[in-house]
Design a protein around this motif. Structure first.
Motif, PDB file in Angstrom:
ATOM      1  N   ALA A 105      -3.625 -11.359  25.335  1.00  0.00           N
ATOM      2  CA  ALA A 105      -4.086 -12.751  25.376  1.00  0.00           C
ATOM      3  C   ALA A 105      -5.513 -12.839  25.906  1.00  0.00           C
ATOM      4  O   ALA A 105      -6.354 -13.571  25.356  1.00  0.00           O
ATOM      5  CB  ALA A 105      -3.148 -13.583  26.248  1.00  0.00           C
ATOM      6  N   SER A 106      -5.816 -12.084  26.944  1.00  0.00           N
ATOM      7  CA  SER A 106      -7.138 -12.205  27.568  1.00  0.00           C
ATOM      8  C   SER A 106      -8.246 -11.678  26.660  1.00  0.00           C
ATOM      9  O   SER A 106      -9.320 -12.293  26.560  1.00  0.00           O
ATOM     10  CB  SER A 106      -7.162 -11.475  28.915  1.00  0.00           C
ATOM     11  OG  SER A 106      -6.961 -10.085  28.735  1.00  0.00           O
ATOM     12  N   ASP A 165      -8.771 -14.221  23.888  1.00  0.00           N
ATOM     13  CA  ASP A 165      -9.455 -15.421  24.390  1.00  0.00           C
ATOM     14  C   ASP A 165     -10.949 -15.164  24.568  1.00  0.00           C
ATOM     15  O   ASP A 165     -11.785 -16.020  24.250  1.00  0.00           O
ATOM     16  CB  ASP A 165      -8.837 -15.859  25.721  1.00  0.00           C
ATOM     17  CG  ASP A 165      -7.472 -16.517  25.540  1.00  0.00           C
ATOM     18  OD1 ASP A 165      -7.161 -16.936  24.402  1.00  0.00           O
ATOM     19  OD2 ASP A 165      -6.729 -16.606  26.529  1.00  0.00           O
ATOM     20  N   ALA A 213     -13.943 -17.040  22.504  1.00  0.00           N
ATOM     21  CA  ALA A 213     -15.011 -17.753  23.213  1.00  0.00           C
ATOM     22  C   ALA A 213     -16.385 -17.361  22.693  1.00  0.00           C
ATOM     23  O   ALA A 213     -17.322 -18.161  22.716  1.00  0.00           O
ATOM     24  CB  ALA A 213     -14.909 -17.469  24.713  1.00  0.00           C
ATOM     25  N   ARG A 217     -13.160 -16.375  13.086  1.00  0.00           N
ATOM     26  CA  ARG A 217     -12.192 -16.751  14.112  1.00  0.00           C
ATOM     27  C   ARG A 217     -10.757 -16.669  13.578  1.00  0.00           C
ATOM     28  O   ARG A 217      -9.818 -16.487  14.351  1.00  0.00           O
ATOM     29  CB  ARG A 217     -12.461 -18.182  14.597  1.00  0.00           C
ATOM     30  CG  ARG A 217     -13.697 -18.327  15.464  1.00  0.00           C
ATOM     31  CD  ARG A 217     -13.976 -19.797  15.808  1.00  0.00           C
ATOM     32  NE  ARG A 217     -12.915 -20.415  16.588  1.00  0.00           N
ATOM     33  CZ  ARG A 217     -12.797 -20.332  17.905  1.00  0.00           C
ATOM     34  NH1 ARG A 217     -13.694 -19.643  18.593  1.00  0.00           N
ATOM     35  NH2 ARG A 217     -11.807 -20.938  18.533  1.00  0.00           N
ATOM     36  N   ARG A 276      -3.636 -14.643  18.034  1.00  0.00           N
ATOM     37  CA  ARG A 276      -3.397 -15.397  19.271  1.00  0.00           C
ATOM     38  C   ARG A 276      -2.116 -16.214  19.177  1.00  0.00           C
ATOM     39  O   ARG A 276      -1.385 -16.353  20.171  1.00  0.00           O
ATOM     40  CB  ARG A 276      -4.595 -16.319  19.557  1.00  0.00           C
ATOM     41  CG  ARG A 276      -4.573 -16.917  20.964  1.00  0.00           C
ATOM     42  CD  ARG A 276      -4.735 -15.841  22.012  1.00  0.00           C
ATOM     43  NE  ARG A 276      -4.703 -16.368  23.369  1.00  0.00           N
ATOM     44  CZ  ARG A 276      -3.601 -16.521  24.093  1.00  0.00           C
ATOM     45  NH1 ARG A 276      -2.415 -16.181  23.596  1.00  0.00           N
ATOM     46  NH2 ARG A 276      -3.672 -16.986  25.328  1.00  0.00           N
ATOM     47  N   CYS A 324       1.022 -15.911  21.691  1.00  0.00           N
ATOM     48  CA  CYS A 324       1.592 -17.095  22.354  1.00  0.00           C
ATOM     49  C   CYS A 324       3.092 -17.187  22.118  1.00  0.00           C
ATOM     50  O   CYS A 324       3.866 -17.455  23.045  1.00  0.00           O
ATOM     51  CB  CYS A 324       0.910 -18.373  21.832  1.00  0.00           C
ATOM     52  SG  CYS A 324      -0.747 -18.658  22.474  1.00  0.00           S
ATOM     53  N   GLY A 334       0.044 -23.442  23.564  1.00  0.00           N
ATOM     54  CA  GLY A 334      -1.069 -22.610  23.110  1.00  0.00           C
ATOM     55  C   GLY A 334      -0.926 -22.233  21.651  1.00  0.00           C
ATOM     56  O   GLY A 334      -1.898 -22.261  20.885  1.00  0.00           O
ATOM     57  N   HIS A 363      -3.779 -23.158  18.651  1.00  0.00           N
ATOM     58  CA  HIS A 363      -4.436 -22.123  17.852  1.00  0.00           C
ATOM     59  C   HIS A 363      -4.011 -22.221  16.388  1.00  0.00           C
ATOM     60  O   HIS A 363      -4.831 -22.008  15.488  1.00  0.00           O
ATOM     61  CB  HIS A 363      -4.115 -20.744  18.413  1.00  0.00           C
ATOM     62  CG  HIS A 363      -4.679 -20.497  19.773  1.00  0.00           C
ATOM     63  ND1 HIS A 363      -6.025 -20.602  20.052  1.00  0.00           N
ATOM     64  CD2 HIS A 363      -4.080 -20.153  20.947  1.00  0.00           C
ATOM     65  CE1 HIS A 363      -6.241 -20.325  21.326  1.00  0.00           C
ATOM     66  NE2 HIS A 363      -5.075 -20.055  21.894  1.00  0.00           N
TER      67      HIS A 363
END
Length: 483
Positions: free
Chosen positions: A277-278, A281, A285, A293, A300, A304, A312, A316
């Motif tokens: 997830a990190s 993300d 960003a 994307r 993502r 989730c 989330g 997304h």
């Protein structure tokens, strides 16, 4: 300095001595561009700077359009669509005014790319098709033909327009047949063939193509070689050889190819959901272009749902759906429907889930994508079970199991644990909880996930272990020493 670079540098010096600045600028430009593609950016940028200086001394030279087109490509790569469009249009005007077919093709193609990324897909694809007319007519300089074919196929894959990608791959192969020394371009063809074969379920041949392309292209085009290694990483990940997938993703990264979203999904498969997830993300960003994307968003959503983060997942997925519709993307529309169905399933709305999943399955089947079709079938099995239609659920599971077996999918944790049948850490937790006699509701409460997520895990477990019930799964786990 290799033979090509040495010969080009010598020609450049001779042209300068003969006071032929335009020809000298062109040689410097082509040498600089080639060196950048080969991964020798420092040398390449120096030659490009020299070409820029020489063209500045003869601003009326129409060949300057090549430099404008290269600048437009750079702006597009950095996400500055406004600058890319302005530079491409300027190059196009210069090329049309002086009848330079190569400049016209390159710049019109870039105009099309800008339009596609701005969401004007129909106009953009018309520009791309028109740009390729002089290419197919043999009017474009051979050293730029392969680049245009490669970039056209890359655009198709970004759009997930697989039928169009197939057509252009076939055309590129035909061109390569008439240019047998063009190792670079045949290697590029192999990469795109590998990508298509992976979609079409020809995984053994896809691996051969990608591996050969990676070997051939590393000395010639590090970017495409990186794409070949990423393709290998995807094949290994989907088959469950996670150690090999990790090595392939890392090599792709070393060659400049972003290893996401594949590397994040590899983390998810190893039970490192927060890490997955990190990194996704952080990538989202930094990325502003919608089409780039899209694969991050799809991954993502999957992450989730694995953690029952429905809010989330919804956010997304909504963005992914908007991107798919805005760009008229067949693949991303099918993928958005797939995850819409999965989300509805977790929300305990199985009838609506069936409709979305069925539509996604139909679309992927039209694109001859058996792996996507069978993964959707596993979610359909859970939905039909929830609706009380166990016969249809069993047919979906059996069909998915047959496809996964044919593809050689194990989903193994490290590529060397066949006794686990590829069960993920979460699936092992579900089996352990079921073995204690817990119901789906009790398992969901203990693991802090939804009942439908438990059901999805059990459906995957049945397929991977070759059993048809909770009792069978528990027996299998005990026989393999996992409980």
């Amino acid at each position: 300095m290799d033979e090509y670079a040495a010969a080009s540098a010598e020609l450049h010096r001779r042209l300068l001595a003969e006071e032929r600045p335009v020809e000298a600028a062109l040689v410097a430009f082509e040498l600089g561009y080639t060196e950048v593609v080969r991964g020798r950016a420092e040398v390449g940028i120096g030659w490009m700077a020299r070409a820029r200086r020489l063209f500045a001394e003869v601003p009326e030279a129409p060949e300057r359009g090549l430099l404008l087109a290269a600048d437009a490509q750079g702006a597009l790569s950095s996400g500055d669509l406004r600058a890319a469009g302005r530079l491409a249009r300027e190059a196009l005007a210069l090329g049309e005014e002086h009848g330079l077919a190569t400049v016209v093709a390159l710049s019109r193609f870039l105009c099309g790319c800008v339009a596609v990324h701005e969401g004007r897909t129909e106009q953009g694809l018309r520009d791309v098709d028109e740009a390729m007319l002089p290419v197919q007519a043999g009017e474009v300089a051979p050293e730029w033909v392969g680049l245009l074919y490669c970039d056209t196929m890359s655009l198709c894959f970004e759009l997930r327009d697989l039928p169009r990608a197939q057509r252009w791959t076939t055309l590129t192969e035909r061109w390569c047949e008439g240019h047998t020394p063009a190792v670079l371009f045949t290697g590029i063809c192999r990469v795109h063939r590998a990508q298509l074969r992976m979609v079409h379920g020809e995984w053994d041949r896809a691996e051969e193509e990608a591996r050969q392309a990676a070997t051939d292209l590393e000395p010639l085009d590090v970017g495409v070689a990186g794409e070949a290694h990423y393709c290998l990483g995807e094949l290994h990940r989907l088959r469950g050889d996670l150690a090999a997938a990790d090595a392939a993703y890392r090599r792709a990264h070393e060659l400049g190819r972003d290893p996401l979203p594949g590397l994040a999904l590899l983390c998810l498969h190893r039970g490192r959901r927060q890490v997955a997830a990190s990194v996704l993300d952080a990538a989202l960003a930094a990325q502003t272009r919608p089409l780039l994307r899209a694969p991050l968003l799809a991954a993502r959503v999957e992450v989730c749902l694995a953690g029952d983060d429905l809010r989330g997942a919804t956010a997304h997925l909504d963005e992914l759906s908007r991107t798919a519709d805005a760009h008229a993307s067949p693949g991303w529309q099918a993928e958005a429907l797939r995850w819409r169905g999965a989300l509805l399933l977790v929300r305990d709305r199985p009838a609506e889930a069936v409709r979305a999943l069925r539509e996604s399955q139909v679309r992927w089947r039209r694109m001859d994508a058996p792996y996507q079709v069978c993964r959707i079938g596993l979610d359909l099995a859970v939905a039909y079970e929830a609706l009380g239609d166990r016969d249809t659920a069993r047919r979906e599971r059996d069909g998915a199991a047959a496809v996964l077996e044919r593809l050689g999918v194990t989903d193994g944790l490290d590529g060397s644990a066949p006794d686990r049948a590829g069960l993920t850490p979460r699936e092992l937790e579900v089996v352990a909880a079921v073995a204690d006699g817990s119901s789906n509701r009790q398992v969901a409460g203990a693991l802090h996930i939804s009942e439908r997520t438990v059901a999805r895990h059990l459906a995957n477990i049945y397929v991977k272990t070759g059993v048809a019930s909770r009792t069978g799964a528990v027996t299998w786990a005990r026989d393999h020493g996992l409980l």
